[in-house]
Scaffold this active site. Structure first.
Site, PDB file in Angstrom:
ATOM      1  N   ASP A  45       3.810   6.064  -5.108  1.00  0.00           N
ATOM      2  CA  ASP A  45       3.172   4.788  -4.795  1.00  0.00           C
ATOM      3  C   ASP A  45       2.987   4.637  -3.290  1.00  0.00           C
ATOM      4  OD1 ASP A  45       3.238   4.331  -7.431  1.00  0.00           O
ATOM      5  OD2 ASP A  45       4.688   2.678  -7.389  1.00  0.00           O
ATOM      6  N   ALA A  46       4.009   5.081  -2.547  1.00  0.00           N
ATOM      7  CA  ALA A  46       3.941   4.919  -1.094  1.00  0.00           C
ATOM      8  C   ALA A  46       2.783   5.729  -0.519  1.00  0.00           C
ATOM      9  CB  ALA A  46       5.254   5.359  -0.457  1.00  0.00           C
ATOM     10  N   GLU A  47       2.581   6.927  -1.052  1.00  0.00           N
ATOM     11  CA  GLU A  47       1.476   7.745  -0.573  1.00  0.00           C
ATOM     12  C   GLU A  47       0.144   7.109  -0.935  1.00  0.00           C
ATOM     13  OE1 GLU A  47       2.314  12.167   0.539  1.00  0.00           O
ATOM     14  OE2 GLU A  47       1.152  11.815  -1.286  1.00  0.00           O
ATOM     15  N   ASP A  49      -0.352   3.945  -1.422  1.00  0.00           N
ATOM     16  CA  ASP A  49      -0.528   2.781  -0.548  1.00  0.00           C
ATOM     17  C   ASP A  49      -1.055   3.212   0.810  1.00  0.00           C
ATOM     18  OD1 ASP A  49       0.410   1.186  -2.549  1.00  0.00           O
ATOM     19  OD2 ASP A  49       2.457   1.057  -1.764  1.00  0.00           O
ATOM     20  N   SER A  97      -4.026  -7.186  -7.826  1.00  0.00           N
ATOM     21  CA  SER A  97      -2.931  -6.317  -7.418  1.00  0.00           C
ATOM     22  C   SER A  97      -2.208  -7.026  -6.270  1.00  0.00           C
ATOM     23  CB  SER A  97      -3.535  -4.999  -6.955  1.00  0.00           C
ATOM     24  OG  SER A  97      -2.527  -4.130  -6.573  1.00  0.00           O
ATOM     25  N   LEU A  98      -1.190  -6.400  -5.713  1.00  0.00           N
ATOM     26  CA  LEU A  98      -0.449  -7.040  -4.622  1.00  0.00           C
ATOM     27  C   LEU A  98      -0.527  -6.213  -3.347  1.00  0.00           C
ATOM     28  CD1 LEU A  98       2.843  -8.069  -6.463  1.00  0.00           C
ATOM     29  CD2 LEU A  98       1.067  -9.604  -5.626  1.00  0.00           C
ATOM     30  N   GLU A 131      11.128 -12.542  -6.622  1.00  0.00           N
ATOM     31  CA  GLU A 131      11.570 -11.944  -7.890  1.00  0.00           C
ATOM     32  C   GLU A 131      11.462 -10.434  -7.831  1.00  0.00           C
ATOM     33  OE1 GLU A 131       8.884 -14.349 -10.106  1.00  0.00           O
ATOM     34  OE2 GLU A 131       7.332 -12.825 -10.153  1.00  0.00           O
ATOM     35  N   LYS A 133      10.415  -6.754  -8.456  1.00  0.00           N
ATOM     36  CA  LYS A 133       9.147  -6.172  -8.908  1.00  0.00           C
ATOM     37  C   LYS A 133       9.468  -5.033  -9.861  1.00  0.00           C
ATOM     38  CE  LYS A 133       4.840  -4.204  -7.130  1.00  0.00           C
ATOM     39  NZ  LYS A 133       4.847  -2.932  -7.830  1.00  0.00           N
ATOM     40  N   ASP A 135       8.877  -1.855 -12.206  1.00  0.00           N
ATOM     41  CA  ASP A 135       7.986  -0.710 -12.161  1.00  0.00           C
ATOM     42  C   ASP A 135       7.523  -0.377 -13.576  1.00  0.00           C
ATOM     43  OD1 ASP A 135       6.565   1.292 -11.071  1.00  0.00           O
ATOM     44  OD2 ASP A 135       8.265   2.613 -10.657  1.00  0.00           O
ATOM     45  N   GLU A 190       4.999  -7.940 -17.160  1.00  0.00           N
ATOM     46  CA  GLU A 190       5.168  -6.496 -17.092  1.00  0.00           C
ATOM     47  C   GLU A 190       5.768  -5.928 -18.370  1.00  0.00           C
ATOM     48  OE1 GLU A 190       3.946  -5.595 -14.283  1.00  0.00           O
ATOM     49  OE2 GLU A 190       4.660  -3.590 -13.762  1.00  0.00           O
ATOM     50  N   TYR A 242       5.679 -13.201 -15.588  1.00  0.00           N
ATOM     51  CA  TYR A 242       5.798 -13.648 -14.198  1.00  0.00           C
ATOM     52  C   TYR A 242       4.527 -14.314 -13.668  1.00  0.00           C
ATOM     53  CZ  TYR A 242       3.780  -8.966 -13.574  1.00  0.00           C
ATOM     54  OH  TYR A 242       3.012  -7.853 -13.684  1.00  0.00           O
ATOM     55  N   LYS A 329       8.471  -3.699  -0.559  1.00  0.00           N
ATOM     56  CA  LYS A 329       8.981  -2.482  -1.202  1.00  0.00           C
ATOM     57  C   LYS A 329      10.405  -2.149  -0.777  1.00  0.00           C
ATOM     58  CE  LYS A 329       5.329  -1.337  -3.610  1.00  0.00           C
ATOM     59  NZ  LYS A 329       4.651  -0.071  -3.562  1.00  0.00           N
ATOM     60  N   CYS A 419       5.687  38.180   5.227  1.00  0.00           N
ATOM     61  CA  CYS A 419       5.071  37.256   4.280  1.00  0.00           C
ATOM     62  C   CYS A 419       5.444  37.661   2.856  1.00  0.00           C
ATOM     63  CB  CYS A 419       3.556  37.276   4.464  1.00  0.00           C
ATOM     64  SG  CYS A 419       2.663  36.410   3.169  1.00  0.00           S
ATOM     65  N   CYS A 422       1.982  38.948   0.975  1.00  0.00           N
ATOM     66  CA  CYS A 422       1.270  40.189   1.285  1.00  0.00           C
ATOM     67  C   CYS A 422       2.131  41.205   2.024  1.00  0.00           C
ATOM     68  CB  CYS A 422       0.010  39.890   2.099  1.00  0.00           C
ATOM     69  SG  CYS A 422       0.369  39.428   3.803  1.00  0.00           S
ATOM     70  N   CYS A 437       2.069  33.916   8.447  1.00  0.00           N
ATOM     71  CA  CYS A 437       1.802  35.264   7.971  1.00  0.00           C
ATOM     72  C   CYS A 437       0.766  35.881   8.894  1.00  0.00           C
ATOM     73  CB  CYS A 437       1.256  35.191   6.545  1.00  0.00           C
ATOM     74  SG  CYS A 437       0.459  36.702   6.044  1.00  0.00           S
ATOM     75  N   CYS A 443      -4.097  38.699   3.265  1.00  0.00           N
ATOM     76  CA  CYS A 443      -3.113  37.929   2.505  1.00  0.00           C
ATOM     77  C   CYS A 443      -3.792  37.064   1.445  1.00  0.00           C
ATOM     78  CB  CYS A 443      -2.289  37.045   3.432  1.00  0.00           C
ATOM     79  SG  CYS A 443      -1.058  36.095   2.549  1.00  0.00           S
TER      80      CYS A 443
HETATM   81  S1  IVH Z   1       2.644 -10.751  -9.537  1.00  0.00           S
HETATM   82  C1  IVH Z   1      -1.536 -11.942  -8.601  1.00  0.00           C
HETATM   83  N1  IVH Z   1       5.161 -10.285 -10.041  1.00  0.00           N
HETATM   84  O1  IVH Z   1       3.120  -5.186  -9.582  1.00  0.00           O
HETATM   85  C2  IVH Z   1      -0.231 -11.271  -8.604  1.00  0.00           C
HETATM   86  N2  IVH Z   1       3.642  -8.492 -10.213  1.00  0.00           N
HETATM   87  O2  IVH Z   1       1.468  -4.258  -7.372  1.00  0.00           O
HETATM   88  C3  IVH Z   1       0.025 -10.564  -9.863  1.00  0.00           C
HETATM   89  N3  IVH Z   1       4.639  -6.384 -10.910  1.00  0.00           N
HETATM   90  O3  IVH Z   1       0.015  -5.536 -11.128  1.00  0.00           O
HETATM   91  C4  IVH Z   1       1.224  -9.771  -9.847  1.00  0.00           C
HETATM   92  N4  IVH Z   1       6.691  -7.136 -11.137  1.00  0.00           N
HETATM   93  O4  IVH Z   1       2.028  -4.825 -12.551  1.00  0.00           O
HETATM   94  C5  IVH Z   1       3.943  -9.766  -9.946  1.00  0.00           C
HETATM   95  N5  IVH Z   1       7.399 -10.012 -10.516  1.00  0.00           N
HETATM   96  C6  IVH Z   1       6.197  -9.503 -10.434  1.00  0.00           C
HETATM   97  C7  IVH Z   1       5.922  -8.158 -10.717  1.00  0.00           C
HETATM   98  C8  IVH Z   1       4.631  -7.694 -10.584  1.00  0.00           C
HETATM   99  C9  IVH Z   1       5.898  -6.092 -11.249  1.00  0.00           C
HETATM  100  C10 IVH Z   1       3.547  -5.428 -10.889  1.00  0.00           C
HETATM  101  C11 IVH Z   1       2.330  -5.875 -11.652  1.00  0.00           C
HETATM  102  C12 IVH Z   1       1.253  -5.917 -10.617  1.00  0.00           C
HETATM  103  C13 IVH Z   1       1.744  -4.974  -9.603  1.00  0.00           C
HETATM  104  C14 IVH Z   1       1.168  -5.231  -8.253  1.00  0.00           C
END
Ligand code: IVH
Length: 705
Positions: A45-47, A49, A97-98, A131, A133, A135, A190, A242, A329, A419, A422, A437, A443
C-alpha cells in the site's frame, strides 16, 4: 522513461513530466487491476500511495499536463464487466477513498487545512472521530424500510459489483434493522477476515491442494467474489460499519451519533474515540498501534473524521477523497526469522544484489520468504550471515528489509567476485557500493538491455531493430550478442531456424529492409561503436573523446590493454573511473571475444580524426535525396558525418545543403522553394574529394571477416 522516474518532481522538465504522468497512469492502473480485480496486489500500500502521491505532485506542478485518464480522478479499477457473473451497481453517492497521513506533521496539516477551509479560529475545537482502519474491503449495503435489499463492492468508486447474495451470508450484516428505520439507508463499512478464520481457510486450501491466500485481505476479497454464495458462507467473514451512502434521513448531526444509531439498528460498528486536538489524536494512534498485534484482525492505521456532519458537508471532497477525513498509517510491521541462505541476483544493468533467503515468516499478515540485503556493505555493517536470526520489516517497499541481526550466524558472508549467471569477473568501482558483472556483452541477465542499447539511436541505430524486435530475437535464441545481429541474414532459415519472413509481424519486404539496414551499419563511426558497447561510465561524450584520441579502430583496440591506464588517464576529460571501467571491460575474456568477432564483421570503422572542425561542411546540415549513382547513400552519409556535417532526412529552413541525385522529387522542390543550396552528385564528389584534410573512411586492412 526509467530515467525520468528517478528525478525529483521539482526537477522534472515538461517532457519528463509528461512521460512520467503517462508511466504513472499505466502503472497505477495495472496495480489497481491487480488489487481490485484480481485480489492480488503486486506492491505494498505504501508503494502504491507513493506512486499516487508522485502523480498528484507532478500534476500540481504541471496542471496542463493532467491526463484524461489521470489516476487522481479514479479510485480503483473498474469492476470486471459482469462476464464473471456479477452485475453492476451504480453507487448513488460515490464511494471515496482516503488521503494518507504518515507522520505528526501530516496530521497537524490535516487539522490546519480544515480550520482554514472552514475559516475557523486557530483555537476553535474541531472534534474528530478516530477509529482503527481495518485492512479489508469496503462494501455498501442498501436497506429500504429497514430491509437489506442490495449489497455492492466499491469497484471503481462509481460502479461496483452486486454481491448481495454473498453479503447475506455474513453474520455481522443484519437482514433488517432493529426498531424503526428510515425509508432508505445505505450502510457502508469494511468486510474482513479474522486471523483465526484466515489460518483455518489456508489450512483447508492446503488440504485441497489449492493455493494459499497471501493475507487476510486477499482471502476476504477472494471469498466475497465467489459465484457460489455457499462458498462465501463457509468462509468466516466479518463486517464493521463506519460510514453511509444514500440516506433518506440521518439520525444525528454528528459522525459519532450516526455510528451509535447504526449500532442500535443491529450493526457491528467500528470502535472509535472522540479526539479534541492533535495530541489526543496522536495518543490514540500510538495506543492503538501498540496493541496492534494483539488484535484478531489486521489494521493498518487510524482514520480521523470530522465529527460535525454540517462541517463534513461544507468540506466536501477533492477528486479522490473527502477533505474531512484522513488515514494515518502505522509504521511497518516486523518479525524475527532465520537467514537460510544468501543468493545473488543479477539485474538488467549487471548490478549484483544480495538477497536473503529467509525461513518463511508472517509479517503484517504477509508471508515473507526473502529480503533484499542491498549490497556488500549493508551485509558487512549489519553482520548478516547465513544462519543468523534477524529482524525483518515490511516497510514502504514490497521487498522486506532486514533491520538487524538478533543472533549472529557462524561464518561471515563472502561476497562473490564473479557473476553467478555468466561467470564473468565482477567489479566494484572505487567509491561505489555495488558490484557489477563485467560480462556485459554475454551475461544473460543483462543481454536484452545491452542489445537494446547496442541498436539504440545514438549507437548502431539500426532501422527496424528496436526494443521489441530485440526482445523477440533474444527470446527465440536468434540474437544473443551483438555479433548475432550481423550474422542474422547469413543464418536466416539455417539450422532448423524458421526464416524471419515467416515470423509473425514480419514479411518479405520488412525482412529485406532489416537486412539492408544492418548491412548499412557495417560502416560505423568509431565513437558510436565504442558507445554501443554500453560500458559503464562510457557515454557518448567519453566515447567521442576516446575516438578522437585513438582515431582508428586499430589504435583503439591496441590501447585497450590492462597496463595502459596511464595513457588513458592522459586523455583530457577521461578520469580514473572511466579508464578503469574501460580496461575492466576489455580485460574480460567474454567481452573480448565478442568485441573481436564484432569488429571483424564491420566493413569500415570510420576515423574520428580531425572530423568536424576543419572541414567546410563542419556543423552544416545536409539532406541527400534522389538516387546517388556513384556512391551508396550510406557511404555518402558516413562521409558527410566524418566531415562534421549532420545528415537529416527532411528539408527545412535549417538545411544548409541538399545533394540531389537522379530523380529527386519533393525534397528538391522544397529546397528550391526555401532557397536552400542544391548540388548534384558530381558536385558532391568534387566537394568531398577536393577536401584536403578531413575524416576519411579508413578501411581496416588487417581484419577480414
Ligand atoms: S472511511 C469517505 N473508515 O479504507 C471515507 N474507511 O483508504 C470512506 N477503511 O475505502 C472511508 N477502515 O475500505 C473509513 N474506519 C474506517 C475504515 C475505512 C477501513 C478502508 C475503506 C476505505 C479505505 C480508504
Amino acid at each position: 522513461m526509467t530515467e525520468a522516474a528517478a528525478i525529483p518532481v521539482a526537477e522534472l522538465n515538461e517532457d519528463q513530466a509528461k512521460a512520467e504522468l503517462a508511466r504513472l497512469a499505466s502503472e497505477i492502473q495495472d496495480h489497481n487491476a491487480a488489487y481490485y480485480q484480481n485480489d492480488d496486489p503486486a506492491i505494498s500500500d505504501a508503494e502504491y500511495d507513493a506512486l499516487c502521491q508522485r502523480n498528484s505532485a507532478i500534476e500540481g506542478r504541471f496542471p496542463n499536463l493532467k491526463r484524461p485518464d489521470s489516476p487522481s480522478e479514479r479510485i480503483g479499477a473498474p469492476s470486471t464487466d459482469g462476464a464473471d457473473g456479477f452485475s453492476k451497481v451504480r453507487h448513488s453517492r460515490p464511494m471515496l477513498s482516503l488521503g494518507n497521513a504518515f507522520n505528526e506533521e501530516d496530521v497537524v496539516d490535516f487539522l490546519a487545512g480544515i480550520r482554514r477551509f472552514l475559516k475557523l479560529d486557530d483555537d476553535a475545537v474541531v472534534e474528530i472521530v478516530a477509529e482503527p482502519k481495518i485492512d479489508g474491503l469496503s462494501a455498501a449495503l442498501r436497506y429500504e424500510n429497514g430491509v437489506f435489499v442490495q449489497g455492492a463492492t466499491r469497484g471503481d468508486g462509481e460502479v461496483g459489483e452486486d454481491i448481495t447474495a454473498n453479503l447475506r451470508t455474513i453474520d455481522d450484516i443484519p437482514k433488517r434493522f432493529l426498531g424503526p428505520a428510515p425509508d432508505v439507508f445505505e450502510v457502508r463499512g469494511e468486510v474482513f477476515m479474522n486471523h483465526g478464520a484466515f489460518a483455518e481457510l489456508n489450512r483447508k486450501q492446503d488440504a485441497a491442494e489449492r493455493p494459499a491466500y497471501a493475507n487476510p485481505r486477499n482471502a476476504a476479497a477472494g471469498s466475497l467474489r465467489q459465484l457460489d454464495p455457499a462458498i462465501t458462507a463457509s468462509r468466516q467473514l466479518s463486517f464493521r460499519a463506519y460510514a453511509w451512502g444514500e440516506v433518506s434521513a440521518l439520525p444525528s448531526h454528528a459522525q459519532a451519533g450516526v455510528l451509535a444509531a447504526m449500532k442500535a439498528w443491529g450493526f457491528e460498528v467500528q470502535e472509535h474515540q472522540i479526539c479534541r486536538n492533535t495530541a489526543e489524536m496522536l495518543a490514540y494512534h500510538s495506543a492503538t498501534e501498540a496493541g496492534r498485534s494483539a488484535r484478531p484482525y489486521d489494521i493498518d492505521g487510524i482514520v480521523y473524521k470530522v465529527d460535525r456532519l454540517d462541517w463534513q458537508d461544507r468540506l466536501g471532497a477533492a477528486s479522490r477523497s473527502p477533505r474531512w477525513a484522513i488515514a494515518h498509517k502505522f509504521a511497518a510491521e516486523q518479525a524475527q526469522t532465520l537467514v537460510e541462505g544468501i543468493d545473488i541476483q543479477v539485474g538488467r544493468t549487471g548490478k549484483l544484489t544480495p538477497v536473503a533467503r529467509l525461513k518463511p515468516v508472517t509479517v503484517g499478515g504477509v508471508v515473507v520468504a526473502n529480503a533484499t540485503l542491498h549490497n556488500q556493505d549493508y551485509i558487512a555493517e549489519k553482520n548478516i550471515r547465513v544462519g543468523a536470526k534477524v529482524l525483518v520489516q515490511r516497510a514502504g517497499d514490497v521487498i522486506p528489509q532486514v533491520l538487524e541481526v538478533v543472533e549472529p550466524g557462524p561464518e561471515a558472508f563472502v561476497f562473490p567476485s564473479t557473476c553467478p549467471i555468466c561467470g564473468a569477473t565482477a567489479v566494484r568501482d572505487e567509491g561505489e557500493v555495488d558490484w557489477r558483472c563485467g560480462g556485459g556483452l554475454t551475461c544473460e541477465a543483462q543481454a536484452v538491455e545491452r542489445l537494446r542499447h547496442f541498436v539504440s539511436r545514438n549507437a548502431f541505430d539500426i532501422e527496424g531493430l528496436g526494443e521489441k524486435q530485440i526482445k523477440a530475437f533474444y527470446d527465440a535464441h536468434v540474437v544473443k550478442t551483438p555479433v548475432d545481429i550481423f550474422i542474422l541474414q547469413a543464418q536466416d532459415g539455417k539450422e532448423g531456424r524458421k526464416p524471419l519472413q515467416e515470423w509473425e509481424g514480419w514479411g518479405e519486404t520488412s525482412v529485406e529492409n532489416l537486412f539492408e539496414a544492418i548491412k548499412e551499419k557495417r560502416r560505423i563511426p568509431l565513437d558510436r561503436l565504442i558507445f554501443a558497447l554500453g560500458i559503464r561510465h562510457v557515454g557518448q561524450g567519453n566515447a567521442k573523446l576516446l575516438a578522437r584520441r585513438y582515431e582508428t579502430l586499430a589504435n583503439f583496440d591496441a590501447a585497450m590493454k590492462p597496463d595502459n591506464l596511464e595513457e588513458l588517464l592522459d586523455i583530457d576529460g577521461i578520469g580514473e573511473k572511466v579508464a578503469k571501467a574501460l580496461l575492466a571491460f576489455f580485460d574480460d575474456g567474454h567481452n573480448k571475444d565478442v568485441w573481436d568477432a564484432l569488429t571483424g564483421m564491420l566493413d569500415q570503422v570510420q576515423d574520428m580524426a580531425r572530423a568536424d572542425t576543419t572541414s567546410e561542411l563542419a556543423g552544416k546540415t545536409l539532406v541527400f535525396t534522389g538516387t546517388l549513382e556513384r556512391t551508396s547513400r550510406a557511404e555518402a552519409k558516413a562521409r558527410a558525418e566524418a566531415l562534421g556535417a549532420k545528415v537529416s532526412g527532411s528539408v527545412s529552413a535549417k538545411t544548409d545543403l541538399v545533394i540531389a541525385g537522379a530523380a529527386a522529387g519533393s525534397k528538391l522542390k522544397k529546397a528550391q522553394a526555401l532557397d536552400v543550396k542544391v548540388i548534384d552528385e558530381a558536385g558532391w564528389l568534387v566537394l568531398i574529394n577536393g577536401e584536403a584534410v578531413g575524416g576519411e573512411i579508413v578501411s581496416k586492412e588487417e581484419e577480414t571477416l
